[in-house]
Enzyme design. Sequence first.
Site, PDB file in Angstrom:
ATOM      1  N   GLU A   1       4.289  -6.745 -63.962  1.00 50.44           N
ATOM      2  CA  GLU A   1       4.197  -7.758 -61.912  1.00 50.44           C
ATOM      3  C   GLU A   1       4.565  -6.078 -61.340  1.00 50.44           C
ATOM      4  O   GLU A   1       5.985  -5.625 -61.538  1.00 50.44           O
ATOM      5  CB  GLU A   1       5.329  -8.763 -62.427  1.00 50.44           C
TER       6      GLU A   1
ATOM      7  N   TYR B   1       2.561  -8.350 -52.764  1.00 52.01           N
ATOM      8  CA  TYR B   1       2.947  -8.929 -54.713  1.00 52.01           C
ATOM      9  C   TYR B   1       1.500  -8.436 -55.204  1.00 52.01           C
ATOM     10  O   TYR B   1       0.641  -8.225 -55.315  1.00 52.01           O
ATOM     11  CB  TYR B   1       3.522 -10.451 -54.369  1.00 52.01           C
TER      12      TYR B   1
END
Length: 404
Positions: free
Chosen positions: A213, A125
């Site tokens: 993101e 991530y």
Amino acid sequence: MNIHEYQAKEILKKYGVAVQGGIVADTPDRAVAAAKELASETGTKWFVVKSQIHAGGRGKGSIKETGSKGVVLAKSVDEVFDKSKAILGGTLVTHQTGPTGKKVNKVLIAEDVYYPGESQPKEYYMSILLDRSKSKPVIMASTEGGMNIEDVAAATPEKIIKEWVDPAIGLQPFQARKVAFALGLEGNAFKEMVKFIHALYGAYIAIDASMFEINPVLKTSDNKILAVDGKVNLDDNALFRHKELAELRDITEEDPLEVEAGKSGLNYVKLDGNVGCMVNGAGLAMATMDIIKLSGGEPANFLDVGGGANAETVEAGFRIILKDPNVKAILINIFGGIVRCDRVASGVVEAYKKVGNIPVPIIVRLQGTNAEEGAKIIQQSGLKVFSAIMLKEAAEKIAQVLAK
């Protein structure tokens, strides 16, 4: 401003960020053509069909009409046709869309990057956003890619890596290496991740983004680092510097009333309550919503008409609020600092007459310059409009209206 995944990846690629190859399509036939083109360019034999909506959780969500997931794997070109057909035109429901879901108008046909090799692919991530408490951009990363970062933060906060960047000097090489080390990478994958982080931060700064993101960032079996997904939020206040990015806006993904309000220069957010509110100033709007709650109602919207409230803005506000069938009353709360209350009152009366028959009662609370004169104009108008001076008085009138 939110944009689609395929648009985000095009931006990232422009700034040197390695991304999963893909081509967008809006019909099953075009999806097949995209798959063939992708196979020719990349050699991929499997394809990922990804619905394009402004919401997360697409892989876990499902299409109401067909039961298909929002992100599916197609193991042949023929499957691309069938699986894109099951998604396009359908309503995708995820944990972020709510039960109403969102219509899927486009799919991204992406190459399969989870191919076999010497090592297993690994998901990470990564995001970049502004940490307002430190007035610095922060790079957040985790070895727990593919999961909701909120769940990781709650269950295993130690697995979230944070690296703050001084905006005066920018991202330093040692910082990118520090993040890559913390992710446990080595060898070529380490070098690729360092390059990836530098390119990602460069893109973030260049386009005045409010958030990047990438979930997941993938380490392939041959140690390449790729953005498999991409969520980019653009700073609305900086779009005047990026005309080409402003054109990426997809109003079909936005609430129609919010789009209409934007055209009239109003700041509007639809809520689920029964009392519409029209206020000048964001802080006063928040306080007004509290008053509505305390009076026993629920705010139906946030609507800031700005400092120069006049007949035109009030009329536009009326029309937008009245399109919500749940509204049982409207509270107008104006502080007359920049604008005089008597002018606002005249604007309310004028707008009321232009809109025509308004089926719900309106409470107008005016405070500030010429508040008493404004109250007289409201009281003498002969319309179904009630005047209030104090917030307590406005709350009492709301409670009376809702009790009927």
